[in-house]
Design a protein around this motif. Structure first.
Motif, PDB file in Angstrom:
ATOM      1  N   ALA A  86       7.559  11.075  -8.080  1.00  0.00           N
ATOM      2  CA  ALA A  86       8.050  10.128  -9.088  1.00  0.00           C
ATOM      3  C   ALA A  86       9.443  10.526  -9.564  1.00  0.00           C
ATOM      4  O   ALA A  86      10.339   9.681  -9.696  1.00  0.00           O
ATOM      5  N   ARG A  87       9.637  11.811  -9.791  1.00  0.00           N
ATOM      6  CA  ARG A  87      10.946  12.306 -10.215  1.00  0.00           C
ATOM      7  C   ARG A  87      11.983  12.064  -9.119  1.00  0.00           C
ATOM      8  O   ARG A  87      13.124  11.687  -9.403  1.00  0.00           O
ATOM      9  N   ARG A  88      11.599  12.267  -7.878  1.00  0.00           N
ATOM     10  CA  ARG A  88      12.546  12.109  -6.760  1.00  0.00           C
ATOM     11  C   ARG A  88      13.068  10.678  -6.652  1.00  0.00           C
ATOM     12  O   ARG A  88      14.263  10.473  -6.402  1.00  0.00           O
ATOM     13  N   VAL A  89      12.192   9.694  -6.828  1.00  0.00           N
ATOM     14  CA  VAL A  89      12.622   8.309  -6.607  1.00  0.00           C
ATOM     15  C   VAL A  89      13.205   7.667  -7.863  1.00  0.00           C
ATOM     16  O   VAL A  89      13.658   6.522  -7.817  1.00  0.00           O
ATOM     17  N   ALA A  90      13.210   8.390  -8.989  1.00  0.00           N
ATOM     18  CA  ALA A  90      13.812   7.868 -10.216  1.00  0.00           C
ATOM     19  C   ALA A  90      15.300   8.202 -10.253  1.00  0.00           C
ATOM     20  O   ALA A  90      15.731   9.255  -9.770  1.00  0.00           O
ATOM     21  N   VAL A  91      16.087   7.307 -10.819  1.00  0.00           N
ATOM     22  CA  VAL A  91      17.520   7.529 -10.945  1.00  0.00           C
ATOM     23  C   VAL A  91      17.788   8.650 -11.946  1.00  0.00           C
ATOM     24  O   VAL A  91      16.936   8.985 -12.775  1.00  0.00           O
ATOM     25  N   GLN A  92      18.976   9.212 -11.892  1.00  0.00           N
ATOM     26  CA  GLN A  92      19.369  10.201 -12.884  1.00  0.00           C
ATOM     27  C   GLN A  92      19.338   9.550 -14.258  1.00  0.00           C
ATOM     28  O   GLN A  92      19.928   8.493 -14.472  1.00  0.00           O
ATOM     29  N   GLY A  93      18.622  10.174 -15.165  1.00  0.00           N
ATOM     30  CA  GLY A  93      18.454   9.591 -16.492  1.00  0.00           C
ATOM     31  C   GLY A  93      17.301   8.610 -16.591  1.00  0.00           C
ATOM     32  O   GLY A  93      17.050   8.055 -17.656  1.00  0.00           O
ATOM     33  N   GLY A  94      16.592   8.394 -15.469  1.00  0.00           N
ATOM     34  CA  GLY A  94      15.482   7.459 -15.459  1.00  0.00           C
ATOM     35  C   GLY A  94      14.247   8.002 -16.161  1.00  0.00           C
ATOM     36  O   GLY A  94      14.163   9.182 -16.507  1.00  0.00           O
TER      37      GLY A  94
ATOM     38  N   ALA B  96       3.917  17.994 -16.294  1.00  0.00           N
ATOM     39  CA  ALA B  96       5.169  17.238 -16.289  1.00  0.00           C
ATOM     40  C   ALA B  96       6.372  18.174 -16.332  1.00  0.00           C
ATOM     41  O   ALA B  96       7.379  17.951 -15.637  1.00  0.00           O
ATOM     42  N   ASP B  97       6.283  19.216 -17.149  1.00  0.00           N
ATOM     43  CA  ASP B  97       7.364  20.208 -17.216  1.00  0.00           C
ATOM     44  C   ASP B  97       7.556  20.897 -15.870  1.00  0.00           C
ATOM     45  O   ASP B  97       8.684  21.055 -15.394  1.00  0.00           O
ATOM     46  N   GLU B  98       6.450  21.306 -15.265  1.00  0.00           N
ATOM     47  CA  GLU B  98       6.524  22.030 -14.000  1.00  0.00           C
ATOM     48  C   GLU B  98       7.075  21.160 -12.880  1.00  0.00           C
ATOM     49  O   GLU B  98       7.696  21.658 -11.937  1.00  0.00           O
ATOM     50  N   ALA B  99       6.851  19.840 -12.987  1.00  0.00           N
ATOM     51  CA  ALA B  99       7.377  18.918 -11.984  1.00  0.00           C
ATOM     52  C   ALA B  99       8.868  18.680 -12.143  1.00  0.00           C
ATOM     53  O   ALA B  99       9.481  18.012 -11.304  1.00  0.00           O
ATOM     54  N   GLY B 100       9.459  19.209 -13.227  1.00  0.00           N
ATOM     55  CA  GLY B 100      10.903  19.121 -13.397  1.00  0.00           C
ATOM     56  C   GLY B 100      11.384  18.021 -14.319  1.00  0.00           C
ATOM     57  O   GLY B 100      12.590  17.745 -14.373  1.00  0.00           O
TER      58      GLY B 100
ATOM     59  N   ALA C 270      -2.296  20.781  -7.339  1.00  0.00           N
ATOM     60  CA  ALA C 270      -1.166  20.703  -6.415  1.00  0.00           C
ATOM     61  C   ALA C 270      -0.838  19.259  -6.066  1.00  0.00           C
ATOM     62  O   ALA C 270       0.336  18.895  -5.924  1.00  0.00           O
ATOM     63  N   ASP C 271      -1.867  18.417  -5.929  1.00  0.00           N
ATOM     64  CA  ASP C 271      -1.633  17.007  -5.635  1.00  0.00           C
ATOM     65  C   ASP C 271      -1.025  16.286  -6.830  1.00  0.00           C
ATOM     66  O   ASP C 271      -0.171  15.404  -6.664  1.00  0.00           O
ATOM     67  N   ARG C 272      -1.445  16.642  -8.038  1.00  0.00           N
ATOM     68  CA  ARG C 272      -0.868  16.001  -9.226  1.00  0.00           C
ATOM     69  C   ARG C 272       0.609  16.375  -9.366  1.00  0.00           C
ATOM     70  O   ARG C 272       1.455  15.516  -9.679  1.00  0.00           O
ATOM     71  N   LEU C 273       0.929  17.627  -9.120  1.00  0.00           N
ATOM     72  CA  LEU C 273       2.330  18.048  -9.178  1.00  0.00           C
ATOM     73  C   LEU C 273       3.150  17.364  -8.090  1.00  0.00           C
ATOM     74  O   LEU C 273       4.307  16.967  -8.318  1.00  0.00           O
ATOM     75  N   ARG C 274       2.561  17.207  -6.942  1.00  0.00           N
ATOM     76  CA  ARG C 274       3.252  16.521  -5.841  1.00  0.00           C
ATOM     77  C   ARG C 274       3.566  15.076  -6.225  1.00  0.00           C
ATOM     78  O   ARG C 274       4.666  14.580  -5.976  1.00  0.00           O
ATOM     79  N   ALA C 275       2.604  14.405  -6.864  1.00  0.00           N
ATOM     80  CA  ALA C 275       2.819  13.023  -7.284  1.00  0.00           C
ATOM     81  C   ALA C 275       3.904  12.934  -8.359  1.00  0.00           C
ATOM     82  O   ALA C 275       4.768  12.048  -8.312  1.00  0.00           O
ATOM     83  N   LEU C 276       3.883  13.836  -9.303  1.00  0.00           N
ATOM     84  CA  LEU C 276       4.902  13.837 -10.357  1.00  0.00           C
ATOM     85  C   LEU C 276       6.289  14.137  -9.784  1.00  0.00           C
ATOM     86  O   LEU C 276       7.291  13.538 -10.198  1.00  0.00           O
TER      87      LEU C 276
ATOM     88  N   GLN D 285       0.835  -1.197   0.000  1.00  0.00           N
ATOM     89  CA  GLN D 285       0.000   0.000   0.000  1.00  0.00           C
ATOM     90  C   GLN D 285       0.872   1.251   0.000  1.00  0.00           C
ATOM     91  O   GLN D 285       1.929   1.288   0.641  1.00  0.00           O
ATOM     92  N   GLY D 286       0.413   2.263  -0.713  1.00  0.00           N
ATOM     93  CA  GLY D 286       1.160   3.508  -0.753  1.00  0.00           C
ATOM     94  C   GLY D 286       0.391   4.577  -1.491  1.00  0.00           C
ATOM     95  O   GLY D 286      -0.602   4.301  -2.164  1.00  0.00           O
ATOM     96  N   ASP D 287       0.854   5.803  -1.373  1.00  0.00           N
ATOM     97  CA  ASP D 287       0.194   6.964  -1.949  1.00  0.00           C
ATOM     98  C   ASP D 287       1.173   7.661  -2.887  1.00  0.00           C
ATOM     99  O   ASP D 287       2.332   7.906  -2.520  1.00  0.00           O
ATOM    100  N   ALA D 288       0.710   7.998  -4.080  1.00  0.00           N
ATOM    101  CA  ALA D 288       1.574   8.627  -5.083  1.00  0.00           C
ATOM    102  C   ALA D 288       2.174   9.933  -4.603  1.00  0.00           C
ATOM    103  O   ALA D 288       3.259  10.330  -5.041  1.00  0.00           O
ATOM    104  N   ARG D 289       1.493  10.607  -3.685  1.00  0.00           N
ATOM    105  CA  ARG D 289       1.968  11.919  -3.226  1.00  0.00           C
ATOM    106  C   ARG D 289       3.027  11.828  -2.140  1.00  0.00           C
ATOM    107  O   ARG D 289       3.654  12.834  -1.799  1.00  0.00           O
ATOM    108  N   GLN D 290       3.233  10.645  -1.593  1.00  0.00           N
ATOM    109  CA  GLN D 290       4.197  10.471  -0.497  1.00  0.00           C
ATOM    110  C   GLN D 290       4.759   9.062  -0.584  1.00  0.00           C
ATOM    111  O   GLN D 290       4.336   8.161   0.129  1.00  0.00           O
TER     112      GLN D 290
END
Length: 267
Positions: free
Chosen positions: A132-140, A201-205, A123-129, A94-99
């Motif tokens: 996702a960016r945070r837990v992906a490797v560089q170049g992922g 997606a752009d705004e999420a980095g 704001a929640d969609r940006l948080r989830a994106l 179990q888990g939440d896309a925003r955290q």
């Protein structure tokens, strides 16, 4: 885990999501075309894939079968249990896309093929994106799906159900704002335009962002065939709808004519 809207939790607990992508022709079209698009971007197995909001494991199943190391998270316990059964070898929790409960740079690929359209607030969609960016490797790779802003209008039209009342109320509201409160069926949903999904997606980095129409403009004909002639007849149209989707995807003007959209970017 952060809480999800109880209306969404209730709907997901009762709705048979496990059958949706396999029991109808349009479900098959969505599954096959999503898989086709993802294969363009996936690194070779055994890359690490985080399937966020992965539901009962429809995508985790084929990813595991192709040799990927898959961890699925979903806020609905029923889905977690179904994913464990459907995709042996997939870790499901179990888990939440925003955290997301994972360290930074943990996965080669992060998929969000369900969360964004159930997060009504931008704001929640940006948080989830961003998670996702945070837990992906560089170049992922990060890939996220949305439901098209115009799909509700198309669905009612091919069902011969677009009454003046519906057109003046929920359909017009969705086309104008993308917001739907689930009062007449389905559940709380945000409907994206292709441009809006790319902007988020752009705004999420994310870098190198691209958007695809998943089913293409032929999906509504498949829906109509299924309702008028039956799923067997509709199924015969899937290959042609796939071909149409590939051609339409080359021309951005057709993206919003799909039922679902896929945005892909890198970290």
């Amino acid at each position: 885990m952060t809480s999800i809207d109880p209306r969404i939790a209730g709907f997901c607990s009762e709705y048979d999501e496990a059958a949706r992508l396999h029991s109808t022709a349009t479900g098959r079209l969505e599954l096959e075309r999503t898989r086709e698009l993802l294969r363009r971007y996936l690194p070779p197995p055994p890359a690490r894939v985080l399937d966020v909001g992965g539901g009962p494991g429809a995508h985790a199943q084929w990813l595991v079968e192709e040799g990927y190391e898959v961890h699925l998270v979903d806020p609905v316990q029923k889905h977690v249990e179904q994913a464990c059964e459907r995709a042996p070898g997939c870790v499901a929790t179990q888990g939440d896309a925003r955290q997301l409960d994972f360290p930074a740079r943990s996965f080669d690929v992060v998929l969000l093929l369900g969360p964004l359209y159930h997060l009504a607030e931008r704001a929640d969609r940006l948080r989830a994106l961003r998670e996702a960016r945070r837990v992906a490797v560089q170049g992922g790779v990060v890939a996220a799906a949305g439901i098209s802003r115009y799909s509700l209008m198309q669905d009612y039209t091919v069902s011969a159900g677009l009454s003046p009342e519906l057109l003046a109320s929920e359909v017009s509201q969705v086309v104008r704002t993308g917001s739907y409160d689930g009062s007449s069926g389905f559940t709380v949903v945000h409907f994206h335009t292709a441009a809006e999904l790319m902007q988020e997606a752009d705004e999420a980095g994310l870098s190198g962002v691209r958007v695809h129409g998943i089913e293409g403009p032929g999906w509504a004909y498949v829906v109509a065939a299924g309702r008028c002639a039956g799923q067997e007849e509709a199924g015969a149209m899937v290959a042609d709808a796939m071909a149409t989707a590939r051609l339409a995807d080359e021309h951005g003007v057709f993206h919003d004519a799909s039922a679902h959209l896929l945005v892909v970017g890198s970290v």
